[in-house]
Structure formats: C-alpha cells, structure tokens
Design an enzyme around this catalytic site. Structure first.
Site, PDB file in Angstrom:
ATOM      1  CD  GLU A  35     -56.245 -18.829  -6.648  1.00  0.00           C
ATOM      2  OE1 GLU A  35     -55.502 -19.776  -6.758  1.00  0.00           O
ATOM      3  OE2 GLU A  35     -56.163 -17.749  -7.242  1.00  0.00           O
ATOM      4  CB  SER A  88     -30.190  32.541  30.495  1.00  0.00           C
ATOM      5  OG  SER A  88     -28.984  33.290  30.599  1.00  0.00           O
TER       6      SER A  88
END
Length: 822
Positions: A90, A483
């Site tokens: 770049e 239960s």
C-alpha cells in the site's frame, strides 16, 4: 538586444503575475476546501466498533457478536512481518513522506501512460495516511473535492500524529472481507490463527485485500487472489522485507484459507451462548453488545456441555423411537444427480454425527443410501458422492407410529424405507459405511447442570436442536414440576418441628373446596393403593401424593408458599393444596437452583451463566462472585494470615434441615422412585416428577458437588405415553450424565452439618430401632429431637371409614409392630 531584454522582461512579468495569480488561486482553493474539513482531532479518542467475545470457563472461544468483526491491537502487538506486507502493498514510502507521496504519484502516472491500453492494473498513489483520512473522516465518493480534502487532511494528520499511531489506526480499521475489520480479526477468520502465527504468504494475502476484498475472494476468485498475493510477495522482496529463499517459499505456498468455526457449535453450546447474548443485550444494550468489545467469561464447562448434550439427545431419541417411526422427512427424484437434489434439502446442521441421506435402493436385508454432499467453503456442492448401507438391525425399531401395523415386528427393510426417501442416519461405531436409521424426535426437553455451591451453570441444553428451534426450554419454558416440588413441602415441615420419622397416614382424603365447588379427592400415582401410616421419609421416597397433601394441610399452604419463594421456585405460589403437588409452573433452571440450596447446606445462590464481564480496556464491569476477600489486596507478604473469603449470602434453610431433606432424597435413589440412578455408584440425591396425564416428566438430582435437572415433554403439552414417569424417562438421562461426568472423580459422601444426630430407626414405623429390628436405617435428627418409642399419626382423624391399605414395598415389608393410633 534592447528588444530582447524587453521581451524577456515581459515574459518574466507575465510569468510572475501568473505565478502570483496561481498561488492566490491555489490558496483560495485550499482555503475553500479547508474551511469545512472534518475535525481530525477526533482520531485521538477514536473507539472503533469492536466485537464482543464470549469464552468458556477454560478460555475456549464460545461465540462472537459484532456489527463489524474487529479486534483492536496496538501497533506494538502487530508483528513486523504483517506491517511490512501492508507497507509493501500500500505505501512503501510511508515512513519517509509527510502524508502525500509525490514520488509515488509520479511513479503511478508514469506507469499509467506506459501501460495504457495493456489492461494491466494501474498503480495506486494514495498513501496510508490518505486512506486513514478517507476511511475515518470522509466518504467513498469519487470526486475532485474529496481527493483535495483527503490530501489536506493527510497533511494535517501527519503533523498531529506519529507514524505508528497512523499505521495503528489503519491496520485496525480496514475492511478485509468475510466480515473482518482489521488485521487481527482477518487473521482469525481467514486462517484461524493469531497475527503472530501468520506466514509470509498469509500476511501477503491479507495485505492484498484492502483494494477490493471481493475481487480476491479465496474461493470464488481464487486465481485472482493468488495472483494478487504473489504481487505483494514480489513487492516485499523488492523492498527488502524478505529474502530470496523466503520469496520462493511464499510464492509456492498454497492459499489455504480455513474459515474459523464457531465455538458454540463445537461445544454444542448454542442455547448457552444465546442465553448469554440475551443477558448482555438486556443489561448493557445493543451497542455495547455488538460494538463495545466486551470480554465475557462464562461458567460453561465444555467437557460437561458435550456430555450433557449427548445424554439429553440420547434420552429424547430413546423415548421417541419407542413411539414408532413417523416416516421420511422428504422425498426426491433419483433421476440425474441425486447429490445436487439432496444438497438442496434443508436439514439440521447441529445434530452431529447424524447425516441426511437418500435411499437409493432397498432389499429385504439392507438399503443402499447416498449421504448429503457437503458444501465447500465457497458454497459449491462437493463432487464427491458417499455411499453407505443400512442393515435390517438399523431399522428394527421403526415400527409404524400409528395404524394397525404399529405392533408388528420389522422383518424387512422395505417395510420401512423406499427409494427416494430422505432420512437421517447415524454411523454405526467402528464402521464408516454402515448406518442406523434415525428420526428427529417430536418430544423435547431440557437439562441444566450447576455448581450447587456457587450457582454457576456448567452446562445447559435447551432442546434437541438449536437449528430446529431457538426456544430455550431450560430457561424460557414454564411447566408444572409435579412431584419434584414435594421436597419444598417437606423442607417447610422439617424446618418447623417435624422429623423424617414423623408418621402421616396414606389413605383417601377429601378436600372441601368451598361453596359450589366439588370436593377434591387427590390420588396417588398408583391409583387405589394406600399404605396406611408411613413416615415422611417413606412419603417422599415413594412420592405419595395423599401423604403430601395431608402434610401440606397440617403445615399450612401460606408457609409452603413462603418457602417456595425463598428457594426461587415461584414468585407467588397460590395457596391451594393442589399446588403442594407441583401444579404451578416453573423452569428447569429455577428448580435446579432450588435443589442446589439443599446440596450446599441452605445458602441462597443466584444462578448465573457469566463469571465476569470486562470492557474493551480490561475493566471489570460485572462479577458474579460477590464474596468479600479479606487480605487479598496486600501489597506484599509480611507474615500475615492467609486471605479469607467472607460469605454473606442469606441462609434460606437451616443447614440441618437441608441435610435431612438431602438424606431423604438420597433414599429416593436408594429405595424409591429413582432407583435407576443407583447405577451411578456414588451418593446421589434427587426427586422424580410426573404431571397429570403423564404430560411432563422431571428428575432433579445432585451429588455433593454437582446438581442436574432434566425435563421432558412436548412443546404443546400432551400425553407422553402410558407409564411415562420421571423415574423411567428423565432419571436415566441424569444417570447417564453423572456416570460420564464423574467417571474420573472420587466418590464423596454428603457433608453432615454439626449438631445432626444419626440414630438407627425402623424405617416403616419411624420408631427407634430395637435390638431385634431388621432392615434398620440411620436417620438424621436435630438437637432436641429423637425417634419416638411409639408413633402418633398425622391425618388419621381425616380418614373416613376403614380404608384398605396395600402392603408396603418389599424393603419395608416386615411384621407390624403396634404403635400409636394405627
């Protein structure tokens, strides 16, 4: 001569005027574009969106949440190899120019004219500083105005910030494809490794992407991607960043991109991860979740999660297959390439090792199948076609789920499968070519595994498949616990003067529900069976409904409702006796949390899936463990005492009561409705639960150091099956989990709190054992209490007529001794 001097004077004057005018015009243009430049000083405090990462307790990555997948790294943490690759690609003169690279501009212009008409890629001239100005402060608009502003900002940025700061901003901001922003995230997403592990070739490929990531896609544009990567490698060699041998090796390296899989999928923890995501979203907001860069350390134990998922799935499939085969999930035409057609069939992706397959042909003894082709990372269907076989043994379970043949044995594969059927199959162990027929269960369920001392959720399964349904049945489903609620009724009684030896009559009872309402006659699960006067221990071990109703009537529903709220089972339990049998709705997470308080001696715990949360700067913003640590902040050791943890959590139940309940629930496993769990081979306490019409089944159990809860039922409640109970369906799942989870851990007994007296009693009558009493057990009594020499019976006054009592179970079957009112 004079004329020539005049001419040159004229030219000089005109040139000077034009120069001044040009300078003035340029100054005017620069002033025009400078007056509304963005404020570049904001870069100093720039906080880019950073993804939130969720980790398991051992540090393994579980999930990531982000609008932009980015991990911010300071420039000092980015390897030189990666920096050099981006500079070569770049801006080779980055550390020499002042924001604008005039030599680069000239070079790019020269190359443009030289290559004009050759279709060769033109060189770019924007510096990294210009790209920072554009990416952070400007738009992507293609115009002269934007380029001038970009150049002006680049010059200002260079005067304000160091080169390293500018490069740091650039390498963390750029978009590199696959949803990755910045080099750290891209390294993980493309190569499943950190930036420090990247090779020269891999760094060069990442550096090739900023111009146009989609143009160099590693799968869809592979040739262009390799060409662009090699171009960067050549630039790295030209700039002296790599040696000639390194260049040769990098150019020959294949482009092996391996997209990173998600941890939640690896650990079968999708439900867990989604519950964490919802918590963070609810408490910190969407922006913090997706852009705040939070680090979330969860309580998840990956090993236990895998075991929990496997055993839960096995339990659901085991029950579902017992109900019969409902047919193929689809049908396709076998003409042409069946693989392409099968690949387009939507199937569940999170039920490994199951695979979708199509039946190609059948015979009496086997079926030939084609497995669904996998898709390559780029989305293309693999050309490989895998063939397998299903033997008769692999379909014998598949009796029709309904109809006249549902009880007939399967004697031919053709009874079950036909060519073109799309089905799920599972490989048979140790044979990759043999498979077993599977089907996605209709029944669903959930499991929660918890550390009872801290409330940390170690594993969580919210259903059969997250792909199929994101509804979390562990936390979101509210169902009747049946239960399994009874221990809280017994805890209220034991905490208020009762003992495990207190005798309650198991006989028919009729409850007046008020004017205009019919009388309520609760029944035991074994309808018509009553055992007469029995101890509280017997009542809970064998889950006697009528005994529980009598006890609740004697204790009072307001007190039971208070205990239910204390334990977090319900927020506001209605004060009706039917709710003593678990008629209210609650979640698996709440029930496991409540049982954990029995296991830890009655201390309140708050269930959590998160240990701590840190912000992007490492500051802790949430911590689950709120205990005070005295002496932990000492600067140095000066012979002081070791640090101590101060536990100020509320005591919701007397530790001795908690142990009494635990001892009774241990009896449920040893002698009661959950004897299947005895196979774990170590101390386990727990309680089964089955709701009316056998719609939901539960088992909540615990050892001294781990609590587990399982629920099973249909999402739209309906009858499961005849004889479907918590002991037959849910308890075996917990058994299988505990056997696997505790395989490498030593057995440990439940801790007996100070003050508890263990006295040998006759378990049938609850009285103190004599020298000739057989089948005695040790019972836990608090100070000031003891087993009676003879028993009084709760509820005898309410029993009407002369009820017929059944004989007790074999372990209690001995000659009756005269006692009390019996």
């Amino acid at each position: 001569m004079r004329l020539m001097l005049r001419f040159f004077g004229f030219v000089f004057a005109v040139g000077s005027i034009l120069f001044v005018v040009g300078v003035g015009a340029l100054a005017g243009i620069l002033w025009h574009f400078s007056k509304d430049l963005p404020d570049y000083s904001q870069l100093q405090d720039y906080e880019p969106p950073v993804m939130t990462r969720v980790h398991a307790a051992d540090g393994a990555l579980v999930a990531e949440y982000a609008t932009q997948r980015r991990l911010y790294l300071p420039i000092q943490a980015i390897p030189k190899r990666v920096v050099n690759a981006f500079l070569a690609a770049e801006d080779k003169n980055f550390y020499e120019h002042g924001g604008l690279d005039f030599s680069g501009i000239a070079r790019a212009g020269k190359a443009f004219f030289e290559n004009y008409g050759s279709n060769r890629r033109p060189q770019g001239a924007s510096t990294i500083t210009q790209q920072v100005a554009k990416n952070f402060l400007l738009s992507n608009e293609v115009s002269l105005e934007r380029k001038v502003k970009e150049a002006l900002l680049a010059l200002k940025i260079e005067r304000t910030y160091s080169k390293d700061k500018i490069l740091e901003l650039y390498l963390n901001e750029i978009y590199l494809g696959l949803g990755a922003y910045g080099v750290a995230a891209a390294s993980l997403l493309y190569f499943d490794k950190s930036v420090h592990e990247l090779t020269n070739a891999e760094a060069a490929y990442l550096a090739a992407l900023p111009k146009a990531p989609n143009n160099y896609h590693p799968f869809r544009q592979r040739d262009r991607a390799i060409e662009r990567r090699n171009y960067v490698i050549e630039r790295m060699r030209e700039d002296g960043h790599i040696t000639a041998p390194e260049r040769e090796a990098a150019l020959k390296a294949p482009l092996n991109v391996t997209p990173r899989p998600t941890g939640a999928h690896i650990f079968a923890a999708e439900y867990f991860a989604e519950e964490v995501r919802r918590y963070v979203y609810d408490h910190y907001g969407e922006k913090k979740l997706y852009e705040g860069g939070l680090s979330v350390r969860t309580t998840l134990d990956p090993k236990l999660q895998v075991i929990a998922r496997r055993t839960m799935i096995d339990g659901l499939v085991r029950f579902d297959e017992s109900q019969g085969y409902r047919g193929a999930v689809g049908k396709i035409d076998l003409g042409g390439d069946w693989g392409v057609k099968l690949a387009d069939v939507k199937t569940l992706s999170d039920i490994t090792p199951w695979r979708a397959a199509v039946v190609i042909e059948t015979s009496d003894q086997s079926a030939r199948i084609g497995l669904q082709p996998v898709r390559e990372p780029g989305g293309a269907i693999s050309r490989e076609r895998q063939i397998g076989n299903i033997a008769l043994d692999g379909v014998k379970w598949a009796k029709p789920a309904s109809g006249p043949d549902r009880f007939k044995a399967v004697t031919r594969v053709g009874q079950v499968l036909a060519p073109g059927d799309v089905v799920y199959v599972e490989p048979v162990a140790n044979d990759d070519n043999r498979f077993r027929l599977r089907q996605v269960p209709e029944v669903s369920g959930a499991m929660v595994v918890m550390d009872p001392w801290t409330g940390r959720v170690l594993a969580l399964v919210g259903g059969f498949s997250f792909d199929q349904s994101q509804f979390n049945r562990a936390t979101q489903a509210l169902r009747q616990p049946g239960s399994s609620f009874k221990p809280f009724v017994y805890a209220a009684a034991l905490d208020n003067g009762y003992t495990p030896s207190t005798v309650v009559i198991d006989a028919p009872i009729e409850i007046d529900q008020g004017p205009g309402m019919p009388a309520w006659r609760p029944e035991n699960y074994s309808t018509g069976k009553y055992y007469g006067p029995q101890t509280l221990r017997f009542g809970i071990e064998h889950s006697r409904n009528v005994m529980t109703v009598r006890l609740a009537q004697d204790v009072g529903m307001p007190l039971i409702a208070e205990y239910a709220k204390r334990f977090g089972v319900y927020d506001d339990l209605p004060k009706y006796l039917s709710f003593a049998l678990g008629a209210g709705e609650t979640s698996v997470l709440r029930m496991v949390s409540a049982y954990s308080m029995f296991a830890n001696g009655g201390r309140r715990i708050l269930p959590t899936l998160i240990d701590r949360i840190q912000d992007r700067y490492g500051h802790t913003i949430y911590k689950h463990d709120a205990r005070e640590c005295r002496g932990c902040n000492a600067a140095q050791w000066r012979h002081q005492h070791e640090p101590t943890m101060v536990d100020r959590r509320e005591q919701v139940l007397d530790p001795m009561t908690a142990y009494q309940v635990t001892s009774m629930l241990e009896g449920v496993v040893q002698r009661g409705t959950a004897t299947v769990v005895k196979a774990v081979g170590r101390p386990v306490a727990g309680k089964t639960g089955t709701t009316n019409d056998e719609k939901d089944v539960w088992f909540i159990g615990f050892t001294p150091d781990i609590a587990v809860g399982v629920y099973m039922g249909y999402d739209k409640p309906r009858h499961l099956a005849r004889g479907a109970t918590g002991g037959h369906l849910a308890a075996p799942v917990v058994r299988d989990f505990l056997k696997a989870a505790l395989a490498d851990k030593p057995a440990a007994p439940f801790r007996v709190p100070p003050g508890i007296k263990l006295i040998r009693i006759d378990p049938r009558s609850g009285t103190r054992a004599g020298p000739d009493t057989r089948g005695t057990i040790l019972e836990a009594f608090k100070p000031g209490t003891a087993p009676p020499d003879y028993a009084s019976v709760i509820g005898m006054a309410e029993s009407q007529g002369q009820p017929v009592f059944a004989r007790p179970p074999p372990e209690f079957e001995r000659p009756l001794r005269p006692f009390g009112l019996y």
